[in-house]
Scaffold this active site. Structure first.
Site, PDB file in Angstrom:
ATOM      1  N   ASP A 125       0.466  -1.381   0.152  1.00 49.75           N
ATOM      2  CA  ASP A 125       0.451   0.108   0.234  1.00 49.75           C
ATOM      3  C   ASP A 125       1.014   1.526   0.124  1.00 49.75           C
ATOM      4  O   ASP A 125      -0.082   2.079   0.327  1.00 49.75           O
ATOM      5  CB  ASP A 125      -0.567   0.435   1.088  1.00 49.75           C
ATOM      6  CG  ASP A 125      -2.437  -0.155   1.070  1.00 49.75           C
ATOM      7  OD1 ASP A 125      -2.820  -0.645  -0.051  1.00 49.75           O
ATOM      8  OD2 ASP A 125      -2.650  -0.232   2.120  1.00 49.75           O
ATOM      9  N   CYS A 179     -17.421 -15.768  -6.986  1.00 50.47           N
ATOM     10  CA  CYS A 179     -18.399 -16.201  -6.564  1.00 50.47           C
ATOM     11  C   CYS A 179     -20.043 -15.551  -7.232  1.00 50.47           C
ATOM     12  O   CYS A 179     -20.559 -15.568  -6.700  1.00 50.47           O
ATOM     13  CB  CYS A 179     -18.406 -13.713  -7.217  1.00 50.47           C
ATOM     14  SG  CYS A 179     -17.107 -12.758  -5.832  1.00 50.47           S
ATOM     15  N   CYS A 185     -22.352  -9.773  -0.166  1.00 54.75           N
ATOM     16  CA  CYS A 185     -21.465  -8.313  -0.006  1.00 54.75           C
ATOM     17  C   CYS A 185     -22.418  -7.090  -0.462  1.00 54.75           C
ATOM     18  O   CYS A 185     -22.196  -6.324   0.133  1.00 54.75           O
ATOM     19  CB  CYS A 185     -20.886  -8.219  -0.484  1.00 54.75           C
ATOM     20  SG  CYS A 185     -19.977  -8.597  -2.181  1.00 54.75           S
ATOM     21  N   CYS A 204     -19.006   4.595   0.517  1.00 55.68           N
ATOM     22  CA  CYS A 204     -18.372   3.782   1.643  1.00 55.68           C
ATOM     23  C   CYS A 204     -17.974   4.192   2.588  1.00 55.68           C
ATOM     24  O   CYS A 204     -17.211   5.209   2.825  1.00 55.68           O
ATOM     25  CB  CYS A 204     -16.776   3.663   0.596  1.00 55.68           C
ATOM     26  SG  CYS A 204     -15.783   1.813   1.449  1.00 55.68           S
ATOM     27  N   CYS A 231     -15.075  -0.427   7.542  1.00 53.99           N
ATOM     28  CA  CYS A 231     -15.971  -0.570   7.801  1.00 53.99           C
ATOM     29  C   CYS A 231     -15.645  -1.821   7.632  1.00 53.99           C
ATOM     30  O   CYS A 231     -15.071  -2.297   6.247  1.00 53.99           O
ATOM     31  CB  CYS A 231     -16.866  -0.428   7.255  1.00 53.99           C
ATOM     32  SG  CYS A 231     -18.492  -1.417   6.891  1.00 53.99           S
ATOM     33  N   CYS A 234     -18.777  -5.822   4.220  1.00 55.13           N
ATOM     34  CA  CYS A 234     -18.647  -6.764   3.141  1.00 55.13           C
ATOM     35  C   CYS A 234     -18.101  -7.777   2.790  1.00 55.13           C
ATOM     36  O   CYS A 234     -18.157  -8.708   2.313  1.00 55.13           O
ATOM     37  CB  CYS A 234     -18.854  -5.767   1.596  1.00 55.13           C
ATOM     38  SG  CYS A 234     -16.986  -4.511   1.990  1.00 55.13           S
TER      39      CYS A 234
HETATM   40  S1  SF4 Z   1     -19.947 -11.890  -1.216  1.00 57.83           S
HETATM   41 FE1  SF4 Z   1     -19.847 -10.844  -3.106  1.00 57.83          FE
HETATM   42  S2  SF4 Z   1     -16.993 -11.751  -2.647  1.00 57.83           S
HETATM   43 FE2  SF4 Z   1     -17.853 -12.888  -1.431  1.00 57.83          FE
HETATM   44  S3  SF4 Z   1     -17.929 -14.392  -2.476  1.00 57.83           S
HETATM   45 FE3  SF4 Z   1     -20.528 -13.522  -2.515  1.00 57.83          FE
HETATM   46  S4  SF4 Z   1     -20.157 -11.830  -4.260  1.00 57.83           S
HETATM   47 FE4  SF4 Z   1     -18.029 -12.542  -3.825  1.00 57.83          FE
HETATM   48  S1  SF4 Z   2     -19.936  -2.582   3.576  1.00 60.65           S
HETATM   49 FE1  SF4 Z   2     -17.848  -2.566   1.963  1.00 60.65          FE
HETATM   50  S2  SF4 Z   2     -18.184  -1.494   0.239  1.00 60.65           S
HETATM   51 FE2  SF4 Z   2     -20.499  -0.453   1.673  1.00 60.65          FE
HETATM   52  S3  SF4 Z   2     -20.024   0.875   3.412  1.00 60.65           S
HETATM   53 FE3  SF4 Z   2     -18.979  -1.001   4.058  1.00 60.65          FE
HETATM   54  S4  SF4 Z   2     -16.423  -1.615   3.337  1.00 60.65           S
HETATM   55 FE4  SF4 Z   2     -17.481   0.403   2.079  1.00 60.65          FE
END
Ligand code: SF4
Ligand code: SF4
Length: 297
Positions: A125, A179, A185, A204, A231, A234
């Site tokens: 990073d 996926c 997510c 986000c 966060c 997801c």
């Molecule tokens: S949660 Fe999102 S990243 Fe994970 S398998 Fe499902 S679609 Fe793919």
């Molecule tokens: S769930 Fe993932 S994309 Fe949505 S606000 Fe949180 S970190 Fe960002």
């Protein structure tokens, strides 16, 4: 002689997975990035517009470069923060991973040097390198719909490190995207920031609570709940994390007392003492306190 088993013995001492990609032009990925930037999704992150030529070609960072060795370091926590506390993303429980990953990579690059002298550069990073893309190219997983690297054994809670080397190594081969029809997510994101592999960073909560200047936007306050810094929603929703195991890296253990910090009364000296090496320094105390007051109000 540098073969896969030598590399394995070197990298498995410090990392949870590694793979190799050979360096080729990545025009398609750069075109995708340009489109993302033109859409305004980067918000205030002006630095994302810089150095596209470096992102497009790692040889710009190391002219002798032939291969990318990509590594993953699992940071899935043993203990999660209590849900009723202002939430900190798991990557920020411990000390700043950038230095930890880079120093391990430097050590290992020197180990390689003893077996096969090479020119190298290490990053985490810390340079314009498309790390998730290269990690996927090195067979370490695939980029999920939330834009995060998914590794089928480790899940999504991993730090990615990059070692660019002048050695011409055999590529590991890519992994197929698994996926499928899943959209957990996307459904878990409270702000609708995920648009199939693309994130509108402006929405986000990681961007809102870390990168953006000032407070979380008014229209997001309610859905942000008790999100204080970053966060994980997801990632937590991703079914591939059912295979994740707590990490075994002592240097990634949570900073003492981090789950019980009293943000309202925290002074600058206390912040700098207790969180001196924390990634939370990126946002700074003023922004974190302002967010805390938003949560409490
Ligand atoms: S949660 Fe999102 S990243 Fe994970 S398998 Fe499902 S679609 Fe793919
Ligand atoms: S769930 Fe993932 S994309 Fe949505 S606000 Fe949180 S970190 Fe960002």
């Amino acid at each position: 002689m540098l073969n896969n088993s030598t590399l394995d013995s070197i990298f498995s001492t410090h990392f949870d997975a590694w793979g190799v990609a050979s360096i080729e032009p990545i025009d398609e990925e750069i075109a995708h990035l340009r489109k993302w930037l033109e859409s305004g999704y980067a918000g205030e992150m002006r630095y994302m517009h810089n150095n596209l030529h470096l992102r497009a070609n790692p040889k710009e960072l190391l002219p002798e470069a032939k291969s990318m060795i990509m590594v993953l370091m699992n940071y899935y926590p043993r203990e999660w923060q209590p849900k009723d506390r202002p939430q900190i993303a798991a990557y920020a429980y411990g000390n700043d991973y950038h230095h930890i990953v880079k120093s391990k990579l430097t050590e290992l690059a020197e180990e390689i040097n003893k077996v096969a002298p090479h020119k190298y550069a290490v990053f985490c990073d810390s340079a314009p390198v498309l790390e998730r893309y290269w990690a996927a190219r090195a067979g370490l997983g695939w980029i999920g719909k939330n834009g995060i690297l998914v590794n089928p054994k480790l899940g999504t809670f991993t730090f990615i490190g990059t070692l660019i080397t002048s050695l011409d190594l055999e590529p590991s081969g890519e992994m197929e995207n698994r996926c499928g029809t899943c959209r957990k997510c996307i459904d878990a994101c409270p702000t609708g920031a995920i648009i199939d592999k693309t994130i509108d960073a402006r929405k986000c909560l990681s961007y809102q609570t870390i990168e953006k200047r000032g407070e979380v936007d008014n229209e997001l306050i309610e859905v942000a709940g008790n999100t204080l810094y970053g966060c994980d929603r997801c990632q937590l929703a991703c079914p591939w994390n059912r295979f994740a195991q707590p990490h075994n890296h002592p240097e990634l253990e949570p900073i003492e007392g981090i789950f019980e910090l009293d943000w309202a009364s925290m002074s600058r000296s206390e912040f700098n003492r207790k969180l001196k090496f924390s990634p939370m320094q990126r946002a700074g105390l003023k922004k974190i306190k302002a967010r805390y007051m938003q949560i409490e109000s």
